[in-house]
Design a protein around this motif. Sequence first.
Motif, PDB file in Angstrom:
ATOM      1  N   CYS A 121     -57.854 -35.118  11.756  1.00 26.24           N
ATOM      2  CA  CYS A 121     -58.519 -36.302  12.291  1.00 26.24           C
ATOM      3  C   CYS A 121     -57.848 -36.752  13.584  1.00 26.24           C
ATOM      4  O   CYS A 121     -58.514 -36.993  14.594  1.00 26.24           O
ATOM      5  N   ARG A 122     -56.522 -36.842  13.564  1.00 26.21           N
ATOM      6  CA  ARG A 122     -55.788 -37.260  14.754  1.00 26.21           C
ATOM      7  C   ARG A 122     -56.034 -36.323  15.915  1.00 26.21           C
ATOM      8  O   ARG A 122     -56.242 -36.765  17.052  1.00 26.21           O
ATOM      9  N   ASP A 123     -56.035 -35.019  15.655  1.00 24.43           N
ATOM     10  CA  ASP A 123     -56.234 -34.045  16.726  1.00 24.43           C
ATOM     11  C   ASP A 123     -57.637 -34.144  17.318  1.00 24.43           C
ATOM     12  O   ASP A 123     -57.823 -33.971  18.526  1.00 24.43           O
ATOM     13  N   ALA A 124     -58.635 -34.417  16.465  1.00 27.18           N
ATOM     14  CA  ALA A 124     -60.011 -34.566  16.966  1.00 27.18           C
ATOM     15  C   ALA A 124     -60.128 -35.791  17.867  1.00 27.18           C
ATOM     16  O   ALA A 124     -60.774 -35.748  18.926  1.00 27.18           O
ATOM     17  N   VAL A 125     -59.498 -36.883  17.462  1.00 27.08           N
ATOM     18  CA  VAL A 125     -59.495 -38.092  18.288  1.00 27.08           C
ATOM     19  C   VAL A 125     -58.744 -37.831  19.585  1.00 27.08           C
ATOM     20  O   VAL A 125     -59.188 -38.225  20.675  1.00 27.08           O
ATOM     21  N   GLU A 126     -57.627 -37.137  19.485  1.00 25.97           N
ATOM     22  CA  GLU A 126     -56.806 -36.862  20.666  1.00 25.97           C
ATOM     23  C   GLU A 126     -57.561 -36.025  21.691  1.00 25.97           C
ATOM     24  O   GLU A 126     -57.428 -36.243  22.900  1.00 25.97           O
ATOM     25  N   ARG A 127     -58.374 -35.088  21.220  1.00 26.45           N
ATOM     26  CA  ARG A 127     -59.141 -34.258  22.157  1.00 26.45           C
ATOM     27  C   ARG A 127     -60.106 -35.115  22.976  1.00 26.45           C
ATOM     28  O   ARG A 127     -60.299 -34.889  24.176  1.00 26.45           O
ATOM     29  N   LEU A 128     -60.726 -36.095  22.324  1.00 25.60           N
ATOM     30  CA  LEU A 128     -61.644 -36.981  23.044  1.00 25.60           C
ATOM     31  C   LEU A 128     -60.889 -37.879  24.015  1.00 25.60           C
ATOM     32  O   LEU A 128     -61.323 -38.102  25.143  1.00 25.60           O
ATOM     33  N   LEU A 129     -59.752 -38.392  23.580  1.00 22.58           N
ATOM     34  CA  LEU A 129     -58.962 -39.260  24.450  1.00 22.58           C
ATOM     35  C   LEU A 129     -58.426 -38.504  25.662  1.00 22.58           C
ATOM     36  O   LEU A 129     -58.366 -39.042  26.768  1.00 22.58           O
ATOM     37  N   THR A 130     -58.042 -37.257  25.447  1.00 24.53           N
ATOM     38  CA  THR A 130     -57.466 -36.457  26.525  1.00 24.53           C
ATOM     39  C   THR A 130     -58.472 -36.235  27.646  1.00 24.53           C
ATOM     40  O   THR A 130     -58.092 -36.108  28.817  1.00 24.53           O
ATOM     41  N   LYS A 131     -59.756 -36.210  27.304  1.00 23.55           N
ATOM     42  CA  LYS A 131     -60.792 -35.983  28.317  1.00 23.55           C
ATOM     43  C   LYS A 131     -61.274 -37.273  28.971  1.00 23.55           C
ATOM     44  O   LYS A 131     -62.148 -37.235  29.836  1.00 23.55           O
ATOM     45  N   SER A 132     -60.722 -38.409  28.575  1.00 22.26           N
ATOM     46  CA  SER A 132     -61.246 -39.697  29.032  1.00 22.26           C
ATOM     47  C   SER A 132     -60.709 -40.095  30.401  1.00 22.26           C
ATOM     48  O   SER A 132     -59.609 -39.699  30.809  1.00 22.26           O
TER      49      SER A 132
END
Length: 240
Positions: A121-132
């Motif tokens: 879950c954390r990694d999925a959220v992190e992927r979205l944040l990293t592209k922001s």
Amino acid sequence: MLLGTGGLRKLRAKSRTEFDECWKVLNEGLEDRIGHTDVIDGKKEGELAWLAMEQRLSSPGKDFSILETGGASVQFAMSPSSDDITSDDAVGIHSIRNELDAQAKDSCGLDGNTPGNFESCRDAVERLLTKSKFLEDVKEMKRKWPEVDERPVYGAGEGWMRFDKEKDKHEVPRADLENLGKDQCARASSTSPCYGLAYTSALLRVMNITTLHLVKPYSSWTLGAAVHEDYFPACHVSGR
């Protein structure tokens, strides 16, 4: 006094007609109790959040930054100056949840019926944040002001109240949140804060924040409006 923030900013950008209808209902429903109404931008929200935290600290004027999280938006401010504030209406805790794919939502335990997987879950959220754009803006701020990494970062907003086991702490290491997240995600419960903990941990990770500071009672930008000359002059703090 009625001030709208990230959710209303997003609605206005999506559909001006829907926004106008919503804003009309809000104004009419509160017309006997409010005077000034406005939808403030993210920079102003960050400014007010920083001022709110300054009022909560025992040593006003010290160098610190704030991370203010809401359902739609996130603000990071290292001073009340607009040049030192970055805001994004696409990375709030609800905004990111809506962007998760079905597999990620399962790993976050959002259905309340099955256990989640904290790391996934954390990694999925992190992927979205990293592209922001938000993270790009934070990195640019840190390039301009390297000393910001040496400052304490205070959490602002109601989002930090959800972590019941951390309420007695004034300093919360990211590692503690991650351990709590692993424990909560292993439980199948509609009230489990699995996703909230994963989101928070991911946000702190991408911003390279290892320890978040908390001040009780929890502060929000609304307190900042009370000491801002534009909104409640009678509460104006001399010297600001």
